[in-house]
Write an enzyme that holds these catalytic residues in place. Sequence first.
Site, PDB file in Angstrom:
ATOM      1  N   GLY C  33       0.815  -1.249   0.133  1.00  0.00           N
ATOM      2  CA  GLY C  33       0.048  -0.032   0.153  1.00  0.00           C
ATOM      3  C   GLY C  33       0.723   1.180   0.073  1.00  0.00           C
ATOM      4  O   GLY C  33       0.251   2.352  -0.140  1.00  0.00           O
ATOM      5  N   CYS C 245     -26.574 -12.936 -20.769  1.00  0.00           N
ATOM      6  CA  CYS C 245     -26.158 -14.018 -20.347  1.00  0.00           C
ATOM      7  C   CYS C 245     -26.889 -14.578 -19.106  1.00  0.00           C
ATOM      8  O   CYS C 245     -26.991 -15.709 -18.607  1.00  0.00           O
ATOM      9  CB  CYS C 245     -24.753 -14.005 -20.033  1.00  0.00           C
ATOM     10  SG  CYS C 245     -24.155 -13.442 -18.534  1.00  0.00           S
ATOM     11  N   CYS C 267     -23.463  -7.333 -18.662  1.00  0.00           N
ATOM     12  CA  CYS C 267     -22.107  -7.618 -17.925  1.00  0.00           C
ATOM     13  C   CYS C 267     -21.197  -6.562 -18.340  1.00  0.00           C
ATOM     14  O   CYS C 267     -20.928  -6.416 -19.471  1.00  0.00           O
ATOM     15  CB  CYS C 267     -21.532  -8.903 -18.055  1.00  0.00           C
ATOM     16  SG  CYS C 267     -22.626 -10.435 -17.170  1.00  0.00           S
ATOM     17  N   CYS C 273     -19.104 -12.632 -19.379  1.00  0.00           N
ATOM     18  CA  CYS C 273     -20.487 -12.664 -19.999  1.00  0.00           C
ATOM     19  C   CYS C 273     -20.662 -13.687 -21.334  1.00  0.00           C
ATOM     20  O   CYS C 273     -21.328 -14.435 -21.261  1.00  0.00           O
ATOM     21  CB  CYS C 273     -20.876 -11.238 -20.798  1.00  0.00           C
ATOM     22  SG  CYS C 273     -22.459 -10.879 -21.279  1.00  0.00           S
TER      23      CYS C 273
END
Lengths: 351, 259, 279
Positions: C33, C245, C267, C273
């Site tokens: 980080g 889908c 999607c 998808c």
Amino acid sequence: MYVAVKGGEKAIANAHSLLAKRGRGSEDTPELDAVQVRDQLGMLVSRVMAEGSLYDPDLAARAIVQAQGDALEAVTLVRTYRTTLPRFGTSLPIDTAGLPSERRISATFKDLPGGQQLGATFDYTHRLLADRKPEAVPTDAGEPRPMPRVTDLMGAGALVEPDSVSGDTDPEPADLTRDPTVFPMTRAERLQALARGDEGFLLGLGYSTQRGYGRTHPFAGEVRVGEVEVEFVPPELGFAVAIGRIEVTECQMVNQFTGSSSAPAQFTRGYGLVFGRSERKAMSMSLIDRSLRSGELGERITAPAQDEEFVISHADNVEATGFVEHLKLPHYVDFQAELALVRKLREEFGA
Amino acid sequence: MIGNEEPLLSVTGAGHRYGDRFGCRDVSFELWPGEVLAVVGESGSGKSTLLGMLARRLTTDEGSIRYRRDRELTELSDLTEREVRTLWRSEWGFVHQNPADGLRMHVSAGGNVGEPLMATGWRHYGRIRAKAAEWLERVEIPVDRIDDDPTTFSGGMRQRLQIARNLVVSPRLVFMDEPTSGLDVSVQARLLDLIRSLVADLGLSVVIVTHDLAVARLISHRTLVMKDGAVIESGLTDRVLDDPQAAYTQLLVSSILQG
Amino acid sequence: MSFPVIEYNHAYLDEQTKRVIRRALLKGVAIPGFQVPFASREVPMPRGWGTGGVQVTASVIGDGDVLKVIDQGADDTTNAVSIRQFFEKVAGVATTTSTEDATVIQTRHRIPETPLAEGQIMVYQVPIPEPLRFLEPRETETRRMHALEDYGLIYVKLYEDIAKYGHIATSYAYPVLVNGRYLMDPSPTPSFDNPKLHRSPALHLYGAGREKRIYAVPPYTHVESLGFEDHPFEPQRFTQPCELCGSTGVYMDEVIVDDHGGAIYVCSDTDHCERMAAL
């Protein structure tokens, strides 16, 4: 029935063809020659070299043609080419007083050793659109007279602060293109950032200092345009060898004096140095160099031109245009997230 | 004063230099828990320099300043930046002359008072807000202003908000730099009353810098009088103001009576 | 005028530059980080268009790798196509649109729906690496805040959101605390994707080219999205299934289909998808 959008690759290929077509223009006119650009659009070539951080008029000219005249696109082309070049060393500091300048003027003295040499300049032209007719001008070569720097002359009497802190040789200054950018910066790093910074941005900021946003009382001690020798010490030889000449523009601003009970009054300086012919940039750079030294000189910091983080972070036009123009990239996923949030908040507001 | 073996703050011969000139020099005093010390003087007396040194904004160029951390007197110049930052978060406060310097002007009143709590690990919104509301009440700011920006507050209210922001983490020592200047006389009086009662309730120690002897009289136990960077008189406030020994103090005192 | 022929190194960057970037990456992995400054190079696309991601990918990619590039979750958006073509040209690397088959996935603004596996590397394009930037513009100050773990300011922002809107009002680039120590911006992925980072088996590398910072989240790291105990982080949810889908529980793109603003949802992750639609 909805069918998912496809065909990004094809769309890009078509876009490239259209771009090439636009760039060529009418097939009836001759194709633009990069050599002509190099020779006849010298000011633009200078700008692209300066902001591209690469002295190569041929390359800059090619970039300008490929970029269809977009200066920043050309700068980007030069920069990405520069990235591929190996670095084999650092030159000796160039001596801008070493070769006679084609152009040298000073606003601080009426006359001075070496005289006021106007050189090639737009300064006294009447800005009227006219047919270009090269006039035959008898060029009186004359003896090239030595042109000592104004700031050196003034410096001899300690009227103006010295070039650098005595004893500081700084053999290998930090290089922003090799080392990460971390604030606060040294003056050398700032000058490097300014030298490759956007002319327009620095011009605006320099202008602001003249209008009260961090006044520095500037006088143009000297503006020089001319060629300088570039020297390098190859490790195998151990002595300096001249590897070529480049044209540079240099500006020495003489600014607001400082003094105290323990130190006598002295003028301070601002410095600008750019590849090629670029007085506007060199002068703007020198104004900003001086205003960014406010902290060091104990002056109150009140204006954007005095704020190092602000100025340096936004001076690089390749970065600036990249980020501004990136807004054209798809952002629909993040927009979808915001849309959902706003819808939700509106629902709850009504409830 | 609460009986304790050691003072909270122990200053010995402290001085700060600006170039080759001393802003203040050879200052010595001790501060005990629950005590309010006023540092008075005209502008240029060095009182702000002294405050700056105590609050670690200026370096101690001469002498020593020791603070009681965890029951031991520690030399402040020996602390790391992290340790000083921790002190500011949990033990010290600073009330600025201009409240805008001590507040986030575009954060709500609740956010301003809540921030020190959040900075020390408070993670429950409801509780943070409740504590902030409690403090707004305590400094006599209407609680329904909790979501308003300080830009919409009067000068006196902003100052009270700044005090709440400083006191919400129950500090031991608070520095105040001319907290009442620029305010109306009646507003000043109300603010000083508030400070006095909070000091008494919380057992705070305060170092307050002021050019106004009346302020010193109203809230401090002891007073240092400064002139040209030096302490020219010190002692119990009532004694210094009723029976000034130094000629300069006499001049200062007499000028209030006339003015 | 003759033009010199340029010989590009494998994956465009010279070895010295790759070394510099790898060192920065190692530092980033060692301090999860934490933003490591690096001397960002120009690459042949504009700043703001993924130069950080490209430099990271160029430094980690090798002959055996299989590269997937997505933008907004799709392989076929122009930015993704442009970057994939770049690497095909300069690295001669195999490319794919399948998340499962990829070893390196460079992404802009999304994490794939298909769960990632050990050994996979995600490379994120990051515009503004500093999570505190819009609260505190000075880099010198934000650096100090990270060093001293002085994160009160971000909580103030969350507090203000709740006071004003009743909710935390950040929907993408939602700040996270990494390994219990550093505050990090996960790049402008929707907050929906944040939970995927927590204890992920993959290595996540972040490159900000223009801002010249690199950071990382090593595999199986604790990543927590900020919130309050009584107003915890809540990822967005979509109630509609995908029009193509039928998937639910995935991130959707809203597509306007008629003149009245009528919309359907599909999607955002095109690979997911296609795979679901084929079942």
